[in-house]
Enzyme design. Sequence first.
Site, PDB file in Angstrom:
ATOM      1  N   ARG A  25       0.831  -1.201   0.000  1.00 16.75           N
ATOM      2  CA  ARG A  25       0.000   0.000   0.000  1.00 16.75           C
ATOM      3  C   ARG A  25       0.870   1.257   0.000  1.00 16.75           C
ATOM      4  O   ARG A  25       0.619   2.200  -0.721  1.00 16.75           O
ATOM      5  CB  ARG A  25      -0.913  -0.011   1.212  1.00 16.75           C
ATOM      6  CG  ARG A  25      -2.201  -0.789   1.024  1.00 16.75           C
ATOM      7  CD  ARG A  25      -1.989  -2.266   0.652  1.00 16.75           C
ATOM      8  NE  ARG A  25      -3.243  -2.983   0.564  1.00 16.75           N
ATOM      9  CZ  ARG A  25      -3.808  -3.580   1.591  1.00 16.75           C
ATOM     10  NH1 ARG A  25      -3.224  -3.566   2.783  1.00 16.75           N
ATOM     11  NH2 ARG A  25      -4.947  -4.213   1.444  1.00 16.75           N
ATOM     12  N   ASP A  72      -0.292  -6.652  -3.525  1.00 20.30           N
ATOM     13  CA  ASP A  72      -1.693  -6.406  -3.214  1.00 20.30           C
ATOM     14  C   ASP A  72      -2.307  -5.685  -4.402  1.00 20.30           C
ATOM     15  O   ASP A  72      -1.655  -5.503  -5.440  1.00 20.30           O
ATOM     16  CB  ASP A  72      -1.851  -5.603  -1.924  1.00 20.30           C
ATOM     17  CG  ASP A  72      -3.108  -5.999  -1.156  1.00 20.30           C
ATOM     18  OD1 ASP A  72      -4.210  -5.814  -1.691  1.00 20.30           O
ATOM     19  OD2 ASP A  72      -2.991  -6.499  -0.015  1.00 20.30           O
ATOM     20  N   HIS A  77      -6.881  -9.869  -3.732  1.00 22.80           N
ATOM     21  CA  HIS A  77      -5.886  -8.797  -3.595  1.00 22.80           C
ATOM     22  C   HIS A  77      -4.846  -8.904  -4.712  1.00 22.80           C
ATOM     23  O   HIS A  77      -3.647  -8.745  -4.478  1.00 22.80           O
ATOM     24  CB  HIS A  77      -5.211  -8.852  -2.221  1.00 22.80           C
ATOM     25  CG  HIS A  77      -6.093  -8.391  -1.096  1.00 22.80           C
ATOM     26  ND1 HIS A  77      -6.478  -7.081  -0.952  1.00 22.80           N
ATOM     27  CD2 HIS A  77      -6.654  -9.074  -0.069  1.00 22.80           C
ATOM     28  CE1 HIS A  77      -7.243  -6.971   0.124  1.00 22.80           C
ATOM     29  NE2 HIS A  77      -7.380  -8.164   0.675  1.00 22.80           N
ATOM     30  N   ASP A  98      -6.904 -13.929   2.048  1.00 31.43           N
ATOM     31  CA  ASP A  98      -7.924 -13.164   2.759  1.00 31.43           C
ATOM     32  C   ASP A  98      -8.774 -12.337   1.802  1.00 31.43           C
ATOM     33  O   ASP A  98      -8.347 -11.975   0.712  1.00 31.43           O
ATOM     34  CB  ASP A  98      -7.273 -12.246   3.789  1.00 31.43           C
ATOM     35  CG  ASP A  98      -6.309 -11.258   3.159  1.00 31.43           C
ATOM     36  OD1 ASP A  98      -5.464 -11.691   2.357  1.00 31.43           O
ATOM     37  OD2 ASP A  98      -6.396 -10.055   3.463  1.00 31.43           O
ATOM     38  N   GLU A  99      -9.971 -12.031   2.249  1.00 29.65           N
ATOM     39  CA  GLU A  99     -10.858 -11.060   1.605  1.00 29.65           C
ATOM     40  C   GLU A  99     -10.982 -11.282   0.098  1.00 29.65           C
ATOM     41  O   GLU A  99     -10.985 -10.349  -0.697  1.00 29.65           O
ATOM     42  CB  GLU A  99     -10.381  -9.635   1.903  1.00 29.65           C
ATOM     43  CG  GLU A  99     -10.404  -9.315   3.388  1.00 29.65           C
ATOM     44  CD  GLU A  99      -9.800  -7.973   3.738  1.00 29.65           C
ATOM     45  OE1 GLU A  99     -10.237  -7.370   4.723  1.00 29.65           O
ATOM     46  OE2 GLU A  99      -8.867  -7.532   3.030  1.00 29.65           O
ATOM     47  N   TRP A 115      -6.518 -13.586  12.052  1.00 29.75           N
ATOM     48  CA  TRP A 115      -6.709 -12.159  12.285  1.00 29.75           C
ATOM     49  C   TRP A 115      -8.138 -11.810  12.709  1.00 29.75           C
ATOM     50  O   TRP A 115      -8.382 -10.745  13.271  1.00 29.75           O
ATOM     51  CB  TRP A 115      -6.303 -11.349  11.055  1.00 29.75           C
ATOM     52  CG  TRP A 115      -7.186 -11.422   9.847  1.00 29.75           C
ATOM     53  CD1 TRP A 115      -7.214 -12.402   8.916  1.00 29.75           C
ATOM     54  CD2 TRP A 115      -8.145 -10.442   9.430  1.00 29.75           C
ATOM     55  NE1 TRP A 115      -8.125 -12.105   7.933  1.00 29.75           N
ATOM     56  CE2 TRP A 115      -8.711 -10.897   8.218  1.00 29.75           C
ATOM     57  CE3 TRP A 115      -8.569  -9.217   9.943  1.00 29.75           C
ATOM     58  CZ2 TRP A 115      -9.698 -10.178   7.526  1.00 29.75           C
ATOM     59  CZ3 TRP A 115      -9.553  -8.497   9.252  1.00 29.75           C
ATOM     60  CH2 TRP A 115     -10.098  -8.981   8.064  1.00 29.75           C
ATOM     61  N   TYR A 129      -3.229  -5.464  15.467  1.00 30.07           N
ATOM     62  CA  TYR A 129      -3.116  -4.720  14.211  1.00 30.07           C
ATOM     63  C   TYR A 129      -2.625  -3.316  14.546  1.00 30.07           C
ATOM     64  O   TYR A 129      -3.344  -2.518  15.148  1.00 30.07           O
ATOM     65  CB  TYR A 129      -4.456  -4.680  13.482  1.00 30.07           C
ATOM     66  CG  TYR A 129      -4.628  -5.791  12.467  1.00 30.07           C
ATOM     67  CD1 TYR A 129      -3.984  -7.024  12.636  1.00 30.07           C
ATOM     68  CD2 TYR A 129      -5.424  -5.623  11.345  1.00 30.07           C
ATOM     69  CE1 TYR A 129      -4.132  -8.041  11.711  1.00 30.07           C
ATOM     70  CE2 TYR A 129      -5.579  -6.643  10.412  1.00 30.07           C
ATOM     71  CZ  TYR A 129      -4.940  -7.845  10.598  1.00 30.07           C
ATOM     72  OH  TYR A 129      -5.080  -8.857   9.677  1.00 30.07           O
ATOM     73  N   ASP A 144      -1.976  -0.751  12.744  1.00 28.32           N
ATOM     74  CA  ASP A 144      -2.452   0.432  12.019  1.00 28.32           C
ATOM     75  C   ASP A 144      -3.643   1.071  12.725  1.00 28.32           C
ATOM     76  O   ASP A 144      -4.132   2.118  12.289  1.00 28.32           O
ATOM     77  CB  ASP A 144      -2.821   0.077  10.578  1.00 28.32           C
ATOM     78  CG  ASP A 144      -3.923  -0.966  10.495  1.00 28.32           C
ATOM     79  OD1 ASP A 144      -3.908  -1.915  11.302  1.00 28.32           O
ATOM     80  OD2 ASP A 144      -4.791  -0.839   9.605  1.00 28.32           O
TER      81      ASP A 144
END
Length: 769
Positions: free
Chosen positions: A170, A199, A266, A328-329, A395, A420, A422
């Site tokens: 990112r 990503d 991703h 993930d995701e 997570w 996490y 962030d």
Amino acid sequence: MTDTRGCRTALALTLAALPALLGTPDARAQAHAAIPSLLPQPASMSMQSGSFFIPASLNVTIDGVDAHGAATLFDRLHAPHGPILTLVPAGRAQVRMRLVANALSLPAQGYELRVDHGGIVVTARDMTGLFYGAVSVSQLLGAGRKTIPAMRVRDWPRLQWRGVMLDSSRHFQTPDEVRALIDAMAELKLNVLHWHLTDDQGWRLEIRRYPELTRIGAWRRAQDSGPKGDGATYGGFYTQDEIRAIVAYAAERQITIVPELDMPGHAQAAIAAYPKVGSGGTPTQVSTTMGVHSYLYNVDDDTFTFIDNILDEVMELFPSRFIHIGGDEAVKDQWKHSPSVQARMHELGIHDEDALQSWFVERLGKYLSAHGRRLIGWDEILKGGLPASASVMSWHGIDGAITAARAGHDAVMAPSNTLYLDYMQTNRNDEPTGGRYPAESVSTVYHFDPLPPGTPEAVRQHVLGVEGAIWTEYLTSGAAAMQAAFPRLDAMAEIAWTPRERQDWQGFTTRLKDEIARQLSYGVPVNQMGYAVDITTAPATDGHYDVTLSNQIGQGTIRYTLDGGNVDANTQPYVHPFVVTEGTVIHAAAFDQSGMQLAPVTARTLTTTEVATRSGTQFKACAGGRLSVRVPATPDATAAPYVTIDRTRDCVMYPSASLTGTQQLSVRMMPLTHFFNTPLDGDPQAPAMGKDAPHHAVSIWLDRCEGKPLATHRLPHHPKPGQAIELVLSLPAQGTHDLCVAVPEDREKFYYAFQKLSVTEVTGNAGSK
């Protein structure tokens, strides 16, 4: 050998105490005053009679290690304001490091450290243990200390995986910034750097066979991209030579780098470079928005050849046992709507897309296993059935790790609600970085136990350890990533290393301030806001204000002045809340018993306008919303301003506005592009309120965000992203009300973020437009 750490800016330290194993709070306080500070706290430590006087220079011998290893250990022994060290081949040395196989009944990575009147001796059975012993010696020798009490330390790690995840996709960190993180990890005996390299927003790893991955996939451009928000192309990547050098650098510091290449989701940056490996059927570009996207890898043979070839080069670069494949995701929309994917599922007899992801992961796991490696992925890989070859990084809380461990799979704890990094560290509006809410404090991290009491042994043996994740959607520089990580990584290091029965929050916080000072001396940009003083005010009567002083971590004596004067260790201490008049200038800071200042001074001037101003976490969310993130004014900006927003709507509540006489609302707001969009939050452009309010205007309601607005003000026709807009609206109302301030959604190009709102007396022509 040159001591590279000696080049870092020095800062005077005052080492305090390691908590006593037993005894009353008074006894512990006395122990704190006498015993050098070690962090993380050792597994076992006993004090002996006598002490070692530290001369201005010390001879060091290192036995049982080759020349390169000896040089690495010698470098690690140096300490800020410590003695001059000389490496000698043999003879009488005050510091002796000994590698003796099977000499001690210690676990792997363990060491024994003895201090007596003659000096310091460290013995270990492996190089890793000797390295960790050198880290502890460095702590004992630091800060100009004159003596070390005699002691015996027997030490080894509680958990084998003590990890940090760094997201370089990112926002990109330079190789030097990655090495700086590795150095800071080594000082805390952390041993795994999980490196997130691909990503939707960027592919950061050079792959020789597929050069478009970095020629195209490593770069993105939007109207407000770049550090200055001027639309400059943003990105970067690591060459294979740079990767090899960083991997070797980490290995010298007993740190393994585990690479992560996200798949099947991703994957937008990779698909932008090589569209045929995508399943959407249309070309795309590297994403300029953060969050979750729908681009998935295809599941045909050509795509797996592409992935296998990439993994071959990854395994050449990274000798780690584990390779992280993300998982993930993975939003399955493209798979559901792809005729070729659906045909492949039918051919394989796979009944749904979650099961297809399980097959995808198992296919990768078998390939890695055939090359002597192991697959690890985020806990979504549990959906559809966990492949036999997979390990899990959990997570979504700890349940994924527990489920995997019960089934005989190894797992790593990385719960987002505690580890996490962030997430913001405090609710202060002067935090130095962006990030998510709610705040996750040092205390939150320290009190997480990856192996809580009652965990079955069959589960315990499969929980490899813990990991703190530095996601960088809103951490736009290497310095910001470090400020997000520290001092919370200090807390995670102790829960990962120190036996649970030896963990002690009071003792940790006493040692933490010394560790922060040590890290600052090494050039680590530590976030000190947990120690910074909060100045809270409430209106009293006749222009007076009640004032309360506190800090989040609850450590140190708070000292303050009321005339704007300097604050030092001799300034009057804060005892209880007090009353001041308008115009008072308050300066406040916390100090430890030695007089060391624990954070920068907090300053506040109490005027009517200042007290009536709200910003950031002083806002409340509008009904049905949530102030969930603090973002920079443009997506890659490396400095303030930051704004706290609800990602789903441009609306905030100014709580409890006291409206008397003729007053006005001054508004400072930022037009932002939608660089923070994510499907998991909903569509930030969807209409949310304001049927009776004009479009492209700021509107104010009393108490609820509905009905006819109290006042409105048109917005500029051509705002620039990240450049503030200042407006004034009249407030024709009386009494105490919450003010709903919003830009009703009309699918405009920008999201409007509120930076500051002030309720003040009318001093000129003000009104709605």
